[in-house]
Write a protein that holds these residues in place. Structure first.
Motif: not given
Length: 339
Positions: A31-44
């Motif tokens: 997971l750490l090796s692919r973090w740079a290309d990952a995408r994030v869902v934000l929740l307020d």
């Protein structure tokens, strides 16, 4: 010749394309090796997420904007088409105004808007999202609610910490591990006994619901109880009707806060009187297939274009369940079927 009706369509919040990749939750190097290309869902703080205004797509963030590695509160949601997806808490980066959007149950609501994005909540707007976005939002919301309720160990009361990238918690005192819970609830479309699919459907409303809002009956499964027994018990307790021929239809996650709705259908005699449970059910009545079909025609336009439908010879009006609910899918399938 009529056949027993089926859902016909996947419930809104059951849609998903993302592979959860359970094995990766204990594989930090991958997971750490692919973090740079990952995408994030934000929740307020209200459980809303940003959507590109005028689209059906989540407004995702680049993972690297949150650091060189996943923050402690990052949750791994899964992988799709070679990209890892995570969720994190967060809100609009700039000052937000508000915009009116047509939501569920025919209501128009004001939602935050900033930088070309609108921040929407899952219950009212999940049906507007594409399959990938709907699945990501549903999973992120479910884990958000679980984490808010699981900050302390259920055995000793000490604080817990997230492990397995958001899919388990560990007591900081005794090491006890706990995992996200899902509470099963049944939801049942009860129809009359004529023919295969009946001529009328049993609908009810709770006292706290807005005027005109009706739906099929639902309730939580009790300890030591089968799903079918729960259907029989809940219908009897809520409206005094005895049902038979209980049949499973399908399911939908309902993370408000942590349920899964298990859809059933059953038959009952509409000639017998209904007895709504005091304080729980304000009204219960039988509605014809023609009236339900008319209600769907009246609610084809979201928001201000929707209008209540007269039922029971004008004695009441009905607004159909929200677009994100499995109840709506169940009612549509029944209305489209033949008696």
């Amino acid at each position: 010749m009529s056949v027993p009706f089926t859902l016909g369509a996947l419930p809104t919040l059951s849609r998903s394309t993302v592979d959860r990749q359970e094995g990766l939750r204990t594989n930090p190097s991958r997971l750490l090796s692919r973090w740079a290309d990952a995408r994030v869902v934000l929740l307020d703080d209200a459980g809303r997420t940003p959507v590109v205004e005028g689209s059906s797509t989540l407004a995702l963030r680049k993972a690297v904007d949150f650091g060189a590695a996943p923050p402690a509160d990052a949750v791994f949601l899964g992988e799709w088409q070679g990209v890892d997806y995570w969720s994190l808490p967060g809100g609009p980066s700039g000052e937000a105004d508000t915009v009116k959007m047509a939501g569920s149950w025919g209501f128009v609501e004001e939602v935050p808007r900033a930088d070309g994005e609108v921040w929407v909540e899952l219950r009212g707007y999940g049906d507007l999202l594409d399959d990938t976005s709907a699945g990501l939002f549903t999973t992120a919301q479910a884990l958000r609610f679980w984490r808010r309720q699981a900050k302390f160990c259920t055995r000793c009361g000490h604080p817990t910490e997230l492990i397995q990238f958001g899919w388990a918690s560990k007591c900081t005192n005794d090491g006890r591990e706990e995992y996200p819970r899902t509470d099963p609830a049944v939801i049942c479309l009860v129809h009359s006994q004529e023919g295969v699919n009946g001529s009328h459907v049993l609908l009810a409303r709770q006292p706290i619901w807005p005027a005109g809002r009706y739906s099929v009956l639902a309730g939580f499964v009790e300890a030591g109880e089968s799903l079918e027994a729960c259907v029989v018990r809940e219908i009897r307790e809520e409206v005094g009707a005895d049902v038979s021929d209980v049949r499973y239809l399908g399911s939908q996650p309902w993370p408000f806060p942590r349920s899964i709705m298990l859809g059933f259908t059953a038959r009952a005699d509409r000639a017998l009187p209904l007895v709504p449970a005091d304080g729980e059910i304000e009204e219960a009545l039988w509605v014809s297939r023609a009236e339900v079909r008319e209600a769907f025609a009246n609610s084809a336009v979201r928001g201000e274009g929707s209008k209540p439908t007269p039922i029971a010879d004008g004695k009441a009006e009905i607004i159909l369940p929200g677009n994100s609910s499995i109840a709506r899918v169940m009612l549509k399938a029944w209305a489209d079927a033949e008696e």
